[in-house]
Design a protein around this motif. Structure first.
Motif, PDB file in Angstrom:
ATOM      1  N   GLN A  64     -14.933   4.481  10.520  1.00 31.08           N
ATOM      2  CA  GLN A  64     -15.869   3.817   9.619  1.00 31.08           C
ATOM      3  C   GLN A  64     -17.227   4.496   9.670  1.00 31.08           C
ATOM      4  O   GLN A  64     -17.640   5.058  10.693  1.00 31.08           O
ATOM      5  CB  GLN A  64     -15.961   2.319   9.910  1.00 31.08           C
TER       6      GLN A  64
ATOM      7  N   TYR B  83     -11.890   3.884   6.659  1.00 30.19           N
ATOM      8  CA  TYR B  83     -10.573   4.495   6.505  1.00 30.19           C
ATOM      9  C   TYR B  83      -9.608   3.608   7.282  1.00 30.19           C
ATOM     10  O   TYR B  83      -9.665   3.529   8.512  1.00 30.19           O
ATOM     11  CB  TYR B  83     -10.559   5.908   7.075  1.00 30.19           C
TER      12      TYR B  83
ATOM     13  N   ASP C 208      -5.637   3.257   2.266  1.00 30.16           N
ATOM     14  CA  ASP C 208      -6.831   3.421   1.453  1.00 30.16           C
ATOM     15  C   ASP C 208      -8.096   3.666   2.272  1.00 30.16           C
ATOM     16  O   ASP C 208      -8.149   3.408   3.473  1.00 30.16           O
ATOM     17  CB  ASP C 208      -7.033   2.178   0.582  1.00 30.16           C
ATOM     18  N   ALA C 209      -9.103   4.148   1.552  1.00 32.30           N
ATOM     19  CA  ALA C 209     -10.475   4.189   2.044  1.00 32.30           C
ATOM     20  C   ALA C 209     -11.270   3.211   1.189  1.00 32.30           C
ATOM     21  O   ALA C 209     -11.230   3.288  -0.043  1.00 32.30           O
ATOM     22  CB  ALA C 209     -11.055   5.590   1.937  1.00 32.30           C
TER      23      ALA C 209
ATOM     24  N   ALA D 163      -5.590   8.080   1.692  1.00 30.89           N
ATOM     25  CA  ALA D 163      -6.384   9.026   2.478  1.00 30.89           C
ATOM     26  C   ALA D 163      -5.548   9.473   3.664  1.00 30.89           C
ATOM     27  O   ALA D 163      -5.360   8.725   4.626  1.00 30.89           O
ATOM     28  CB  ALA D 163      -7.686   8.382   2.939  1.00 30.89           C
TER      29      ALA D 163
ATOM     30  N   PRO E 199     -10.461  12.024   9.086  1.00 28.35           N
ATOM     31  CA  PRO E 199     -11.279  11.999   7.870  1.00 28.35           C
ATOM     32  C   PRO E 199     -12.751  11.816   8.217  1.00 28.35           C
ATOM     33  O   PRO E 199     -13.100  11.402   9.325  1.00 28.35           O
ATOM     34  CB  PRO E 199     -10.726  10.805   7.096  1.00 28.35           C
TER      35      PRO E 199
ATOM     36  N   LEU F  49     -15.720  12.158   0.425  1.00 29.81           N
ATOM     37  CA  LEU F  49     -14.714  11.722   1.377  1.00 29.81           C
ATOM     38  C   LEU F  49     -13.942  12.957   1.834  1.00 29.81           C
ATOM     39  O   LEU F  49     -13.221  13.574   1.047  1.00 29.81           O
ATOM     40  CB  LEU F  49     -13.754  10.718   0.741  1.00 29.81           C
TER      41      LEU F  49
ATOM     42  N   ALA G 168     -11.138  13.922   3.136  1.00 33.53           N
ATOM     43  CA  ALA G 168      -9.775  13.478   3.400  1.00 33.53           C
ATOM     44  C   ALA G 168      -8.872  14.178   2.408  1.00 33.53           C
ATOM     45  O   ALA G 168      -9.332  14.667   1.370  1.00 33.53           O
ATOM     46  CB  ALA G 168      -9.658  11.966   3.263  1.00 33.53           C
TER      47      ALA G 168
END
Length: 424
Positions: free
Chosen positions: A105, A121, A127-128, A156, A161, A174, A176
């Protein structure tokens, strides 16, 4: 035994020690940290820091909780607990067999309203999402309130990430990948809570001789060739960002062996020769930490900091060496000498108490001081300083200035709990 939030213990950086030719040292006095245990529950594998309530003090977020500075004794929840199929709460998560819904996070003001939001994340392959700070109405300490969640990237992939400015526009992307292709996701800053657009930098069958999948380890970003553009790092080499930023063509791969896939990866001029080197852990669930010296011809030479086998890292009280499972890593100037140092540690129970290399060894947290030394291989060596041996790292952690004293602190959230280390 559960330690109440706010409990203080002194965590001294115990001694200086190394595991390789690049890190020959002798014991030296190093600064101490004050350790504050915020929780012994497993709530997250990462954390972030921001002044979420805008009271002038930075706060700590791990999982769905915020602990409010400067003393971190008051806690609020910004999201409801995640539920099992039968409607029961999954929290606190099981450290021996479970995983959290908060893999990493990051704090950032996505909406531009002056209040820091939280990017989460959830899990590789999921998902993100951005949790939007509601502002003064519900960001105050002691007030549980569900921040509205917006899934801005559906799948993601990857175990490292990040939130990084890849394009150089002053706004983060992002970091990712998804669908078997390396890349990053661009946010539409005119509509920041809409779906981010994925920018693939490889084809479905990249040149790298490694499969790209949801649990691929090792990813990072940095300017490797000094052209002012941010490149993307993987364990199989680095991808050069083209001069034409809107190009949809695959980025050129400069193949290199940067290990088996470890943690976050960085480009950093370790030895001061003007060329960016690569810093990474070697294997997320095994041993190894190295920097890869970039040579004049663009090739790389590995300089070992911690060896790749258990024998290389046999520890003892007098000359402690290494530890396994360096699944999270950050660069931070820990001693104010102008050089970034390596902060890392042992991930706690990545696959439970029986999995991976040496899972029951102490969960160590340490920093490795960068020392430029012409007599050392590659012109640099690293001095290891232990911060703590009862915390470790998760898949991501935070370093930076928690207070106003100008000395970097370290925050950890993992299967062992949530911990604050204040530099003294």
């Amino acid at each position: 035994m559960t330690i109440p939030a706010g409990t203080l213990t002194l965590g001294l950086a115990l001694f200086t020690h190394t595991a390789s030719q690049d890190a020959r040292t002798s014991p030296t006095a190093v600064p101490a940290f004050v350790k504050q245990t915020l929780s012994k529950d497993f709530v997250a594998e990462g954390c972030c820091v921001a002044d979420f309530d805008r009271d002038g003090h930075r706060d700590v977020s791990a999982g769905r909780f915020i602990w409010f500075g400067p003393d971190f004794t008051a806690r609020s929840a910004f999201a409801a607990p995640r539920l099992n199929d039968d409607g029961t709460s999954r929290e606190p998560y099981r450290a021996d067999t479970g995983y959290s819904d908060y893999f990493e996070q990051f704090a950032y003001d996505f909406t531009g309203d002056g209040w820091s939001d939280i990017l989460v994340y959830a899990w590789p392959g999921s998902d993100a999402s951005v949790f939007v700070n509601p502002g003064a109405t519900a960001a105050a300490r002691g007030v549980d309130a569900e921040w509205k969640r917006h899934a801005i990237f559906d799948v993601a992939d990857g175990e490292s990430p990040d939130l990084v400015d890849v394009t150089g526009d002053g706004k983060p992307e992002l970091l990712a990948f998804t669908g078997g292709q390396f890349g990053f996701a661009e946010i539409d800053w005119s509509n920041p809570l809409a779906k981010a657009r994925f920018r693939a930098i490889t084809t479905k069958s990249p040149d790298a001789d490694r499969a790209i999948h949801r649990y691929t380890h090792g990813y990072g970003a940095g300017d490797v060739n000094g052209d002012g553009r941010i490149d993307i790092l993987t364990s199989g080499g680095w991808y050069e960002q083209p001069a034409k930023s809107d190009s949809e063509a695959p980025w050129v791969l400069h193949a290199a062996n940067f290990g088996e896939g470890g943690a976050q990866m960085y480009a950093f001029d370790v030895n001061g020769d003007g060329r960016a080197d690569v810093v990474t852990s070697i294997k997320a669930h095994g041993y190894g930490l190295s920097w890869f010296e970039q040579n004049a011809d663009g090739s790389f030479t590995e300089r070992v900091i911690l060896g790749r086998t258990a024998a290389d890292n046999a520890d003892d009280a007098a000359a402690g060496k290494g530890f396994s499972q360096l699944h999270a890593l950050r660069l931070e100037d820990m001693n104010g000498d102008g050089l970034r140092d390596i902060v890392t540690g042992k991930r706690r129970w990545a696959h439970g108490p029986m999995g991976d290399e040496d899972p029951m060894a102490p969960p160590i947290l340490a920093w490795f001081e960068t020392v430029r030394d012409a007599s050392a291989p590659g012109g640099a060596r690293f001095v290891q300083h232990r911060i703590d041996d009862d915390s470790g790292v998760g898949t991501q952690f935070w370093t930076g200035l928690l207070g106003g004293d100008g000395r970097p602190d370290v925050i950890v959230g993992n299967k062992h709990g949530v911990f604050v280390f204040i530099r003294k």
